[in-house]
Design a protein around this motif. Sequence first.
Motif, PDB file in Angstrom:
ATOM      1  N   SER A   1       0.837  -1.198   0.000  1.00  0.00           N
ATOM      2  CA  SER A   1       0.000   0.000   0.000  1.00  0.00           C
ATOM      3  C   SER A   1       0.873   1.248   0.000  1.00  0.00           C
ATOM      4  O   SER A   1       0.775   2.084   0.894  1.00  0.00           O
TER       5      SER A   1
ATOM      6  N   SER B   1      -2.623  -5.604  -0.007  1.00  0.00           N
ATOM      7  CA  SER B   1      -2.644  -4.151  -0.182  1.00  0.00           C
ATOM      8  C   SER B   1      -3.954  -3.760  -0.862  1.00  0.00           C
ATOM      9  O   SER B   1      -4.661  -4.604  -1.404  1.00  0.00           O
TER      10      SER B   1
ATOM     11  N   THR C   1      -6.390   1.902   7.899  1.00  0.00           N
ATOM     12  CA  THR C   1      -6.275   0.970   6.768  1.00  0.00           C
ATOM     13  C   THR C   1      -6.780  -0.385   7.245  1.00  0.00           C
ATOM     14  O   THR C   1      -6.001  -1.237   7.671  1.00  0.00           O
TER      15      THR C   1
ATOM     16  N   ARG D   1      -2.937   4.554  -2.545  1.00  0.00           N
ATOM     17  CA  ARG D   1      -1.979   3.751  -1.797  1.00  0.00           C
ATOM     18  C   ARG D   1      -1.567   2.498  -2.576  1.00  0.00           C
ATOM     19  O   ARG D   1      -2.124   1.404  -2.393  1.00  0.00           O
TER      20      ARG D   1
END
Lengths: 477, 489
Positions: free
Chosen positions: A139, A331, B151, A304
Motif C-alpha cells: 500500500s 494491499s 487501513t 496507496r
Amino acid sequence: MSLLRDVSPRLWSIRSSEQVALAKRAAQITTELQQGVKKPYKNVIDVSWGDPHRGGLKPLTFVRQVVATCLYPSLLNSEALPVDVQQRAKSLLGQCDGGSVGSYTTTRGIPKIVQSVSEFISQRDGGVQSSPENIFITSGSQRSLMMVLKLFVQSEGFTQTGVLTPVPSYPYFNMALSALGGTMVPYHLCEEQGWKLKVEELRRALHVARGHCNPMALYVINPGNPTGHVQSRKSIEDVIRFAAEEKLFLLADEVYQDSVHDPSCEFVSYKKVLFEMGPPYSNSVELASLNSISKGYFGESGFRGGYVEFVNLDPTVVGYVYTWFSLDTCSAVLGQITLDIMAHPPEAGDPSYPTFSEEIRSIKDTLASNVHRVQDVLGDLPGISCQPIKGGMFAFPQLHLPPCVVQQAKEAGMKPDVLYSSLLLEETGLSVGAGCEHGQREGTHHIRLCIATPEDNMEDVLNRLSTFHLRFMSRLS
Amino acid sequence: MSENGVTARRSKVLTIDTMNATVKKVEYAVRGPIVQRAVQIEKELKEGAKKPFTEVIKANIGDAHAMGQQPITFFRQVLALCSYPELLKDGNFPEDAKHRARRILQGCGGESIGAYSGSQGIECIRQDVARYIERRDGGVPCDPDNVFLSTGASDGIVTMLKLLVAGEGRSRTGIMISIPQYPLYSAALAELGAVQVNYYLDEEKCWGLDISELQRSLEAARQHCNPRALCIINPGNPTGQVQSRQCIEDVIRFAAKEDLFLMADEVYQDNVYADGCQFHSFKKVLFEMGPEYSNTVELASFHSTSKCYMGECGFRGGYMEVINLDPEVKEQLSKLVSVRLCPPVPGQALMGLVVNPPQPGEPSYTTFMKERTGVLSTLAEKAKLTEQILNTVPGIACNPVQGAMYSFPRITLPERAVKEAKEKGQAPDMLYCMKLLEETGICLVPGSGFGQRDGTYHFRMTILPPVDKLQILLSKLKEFHQRFTQQYS
C-alpha cells in the motif's frame, strides 16, 4: 491519570513535525477566508505536499475509467467507455476472487499484476531478469519502507541499527526509522555540486557511526527528494561498490523514476546497474528497490499503491519475509489495479492510447515548463538560490538569510526557515515546506515547493513567493 | 580473495541471525502453511492434475465477495462516481449517489480521491462516522476528533498496541487477549515484543466470558509482566459469540478496577444472527454506566469495511474511536499515524458511505435495504445450517454461531492421530486440516492457529460459501471426519 502516559519512549523520539503546525495554520486561514475575513489574497495555495492532484494536476483518464468500471461492473456495458477500458477492467475483475475488487488478494498481490510488474521492471532495465517471487505489491512506498526496515532494525544500545540516510531527505523515512527504534546516520549531499552524492561523504558518515551503532543499510533516493538530483550511472556504481565493501543493505527509493526533466540526464535503476556490474556484486549485494503510483504521471497518492523488489535476499530469510508481508493480508486492490496500468499502459493502436499519451505529454510539458520558470524566477531573486532541478517533483531553493533573521527566529523559538515559511503563509497565503523538515547543513536554510501543478498555478506560486521575498529582504536592509 | 578491491562477501547483511528477532516470531495462521498448500493445489488442478475433487473451497478466510456475495450497489455507484467524475453527467446514476460523491470529492485535495488525505482521515468523513456512532449508541456524543480512519481495523489495532507496549523484563507490557483469538493480535504482540496474556473463553457456556477467568489470568500475568490492556472481540472471531450487555458491563467494571485499557474489536457489529442476541457497543454501555466509568475508563473501539453486510475487504477501510485518552498521548497517537501517511482514500470514502447509507425517501433506499437485509438474512441462514449439520457428526460439536462469520467446532481426534501429529512435529488439528485439504479440497484453518485449551482441537470454517456449496462442503466434511476417525482408531 492515563494508563498510556508511559508510552514507549521510542515514540516520543519521533520528531514532532513543525510542518504539521504550518499545515494547521494553512487550514485555519482557509476557514477564515471562507468566513469572509479580509486578507491580501483570495485563497491558500498549498505546495508543501508532494501531491500532484492536490496541486491541481488531473488523474489519467484511462486509469479512472478502468477503476470506475472495476468498481461498478455495469459500466462494462456502457457505450460511453472505450473498448480497451472495458477489456482491461474485465480482465482484472476476472483475476479477483468472486470477480470483485472487494475481495482480499494473495499476499504478494494479484498474481497477473505481479507478473506485469516483473515484466515492466525487466523491460525498463533492458532485459535484466525480474521474478514475481521477489516482488511484493504494497500500500505505497512508505508502507514498503516500514516493512523492509522492520526486517532488520533493532533498537538496543550498541546493536542499535543505523541506516545511512541522505541530508536532505524525505522526512517520513526518518520518522519511520525513528518509530522502529533505529538511528539515522546522516550523509550530506553536496549542494554546491547539484546535490551530488559523494562516496567520501558516505565513508566519513559510516566511520563516525560505527562507534555508536550498527550500520546495516544505506538509503538512497533517486531521483532525489527534495533535491531533484538524478544520479549518474557512475555514481550508482560507486554507491553499489561502497555498499559491497562495507556490507550494507541497499534501499533504493526510486518513486520519482518517471520524473526526469533534464534531457541530458537519464534514470537508470540500481538493479540494472548492479546486474551490469556482474559478479561478485550482482549476486551478492542485497537490494530493495521501491516504486509507487503516487508520483510520476499517475499521482494516485490516495489510492496507496506501490511495490518493492528484493534482490539477493538470503534464502534463509525469504520465508520470514513472506510471512511478515502477509500480516497486512493484502494491499488496497484499487492501488494494485492502478499499478497494473502503470506496468502495462495503453499501447499505440489501442483506442485510449491517443488520450493517454496526450495527457502524459501534457504533464511532462507542464513539469518541464515549471522547472524553467522556477529556475528563472529564483535565479533573478537576491538572497535565494536553487540548484538545477534535474528530476523529481520539487524545488528546494536555499534561503540566504541575514544573521538578524536567524537571530529573530532564535528569539521566537523557531527554526529560521519555519519563520520564513510562516510569514510567507500569513502574508501571501502560500504554503511551502520548511527545509529543516528534510535536514540540511548546519547554518543553511531552505524551503521546498512541489512543482507538480498546472502552469498558471505555478506562476501564482512564483508571484507570491517573489513578492514576499523581495519585500522581506528589503525590510531587513 | 580480492577482486577490484572487494572481498567476496561471505555472508549477507540480512540473515536469519541478523534479522529482527520479533519478526521471526510472527505467525499468521489465516495465511499460513495450509493456505499456501491450498494455493499450490489450485495451481496443480489448473495444470490438469487428477484429484478427488475439482475445486478448492476456501473456507479459511472471512472474505465474503470471494465466496460470491455481491457488493452493495449504492456504495459501488458512489465510489465509481468519485473515481471518474465524468459519470456525474450520466443519467443512469441516482441523484443520492451523485450527491454523496460530490460531497466526498469536495473533502479531497484537488477534488480527487487520488490526493493524500490528512493522516487522521478526511474530515467530513470523520464527522459522518461520529454521527453514525451517536445514532447507533442512542445519542451518546462522539467527537470527530476522537475518530481516526485506518487501513482496515488491523492498522488501528496495531497502532494502539504500539502506543501501549513499553517496559523491560518484569515491567514489559502484557496485553490480555481471548483464547481463541484472531491471530492478528498474537502476531502483532509477537512483532512488538509484548507479553501475550491469555484468558480463556468458556466453550461449555457458548464461548462466554467469565470475569473470574479474567481475574485469574491477570493475577498470574502480574507475576511476570505489566498487564495494561484487555482486548475483546465482539461479536467474536473465531468463536461467533455475541456478548450480553451484562457481560460487557462486567468487563468494563473489571477494566476500571484493574486499571486496564480496553480494546473493543467490533468489526462484526452488524453480523448478529441468533435470537435473543444483540450487539451492544462498549462505548454505549460505558456511558450508560455513568460518569464514574465513562469519565475514566480508557477505550479504543474498532470497525472496518471488510465484514458486516458490505464485505469490502479489498478496500482496506476502517476506523477507530478513542475515549478518555490523555491529550498528550493523543498527540503521540497523531504523530504515530502520520508516519504511515494516510489510509487509502477509496476505503475512507467507503467507510463514509457505510456510516451514511441511503435514508428513507432517498431514491436508493429501497434497493439498499433489500440488498443489506438479503445479505444478513442469508448469513443468518448459513450460520444456523452450519451449526445444525456439524452437530449431526459424531465427534464434532459446534456451539451456536451467534454472530460474525465463522464456526469454530470442537473435533474429537483419535489418540493415534494425535500421536502421529506429534511425531511429525505438527499440531493434531493441522494434521486433520491438511488431510482434509488433500482429500476433499476444503481449506479450513486449524484451531491451533487461534489458540485453544490444551488437549482440545478445533477448526475455523467460514459460513460464507453460497448455501448450496455450503451444504456440499458440510456433507463432505462429515464424510471425511467419519473416514478419518475410522482410519485412526
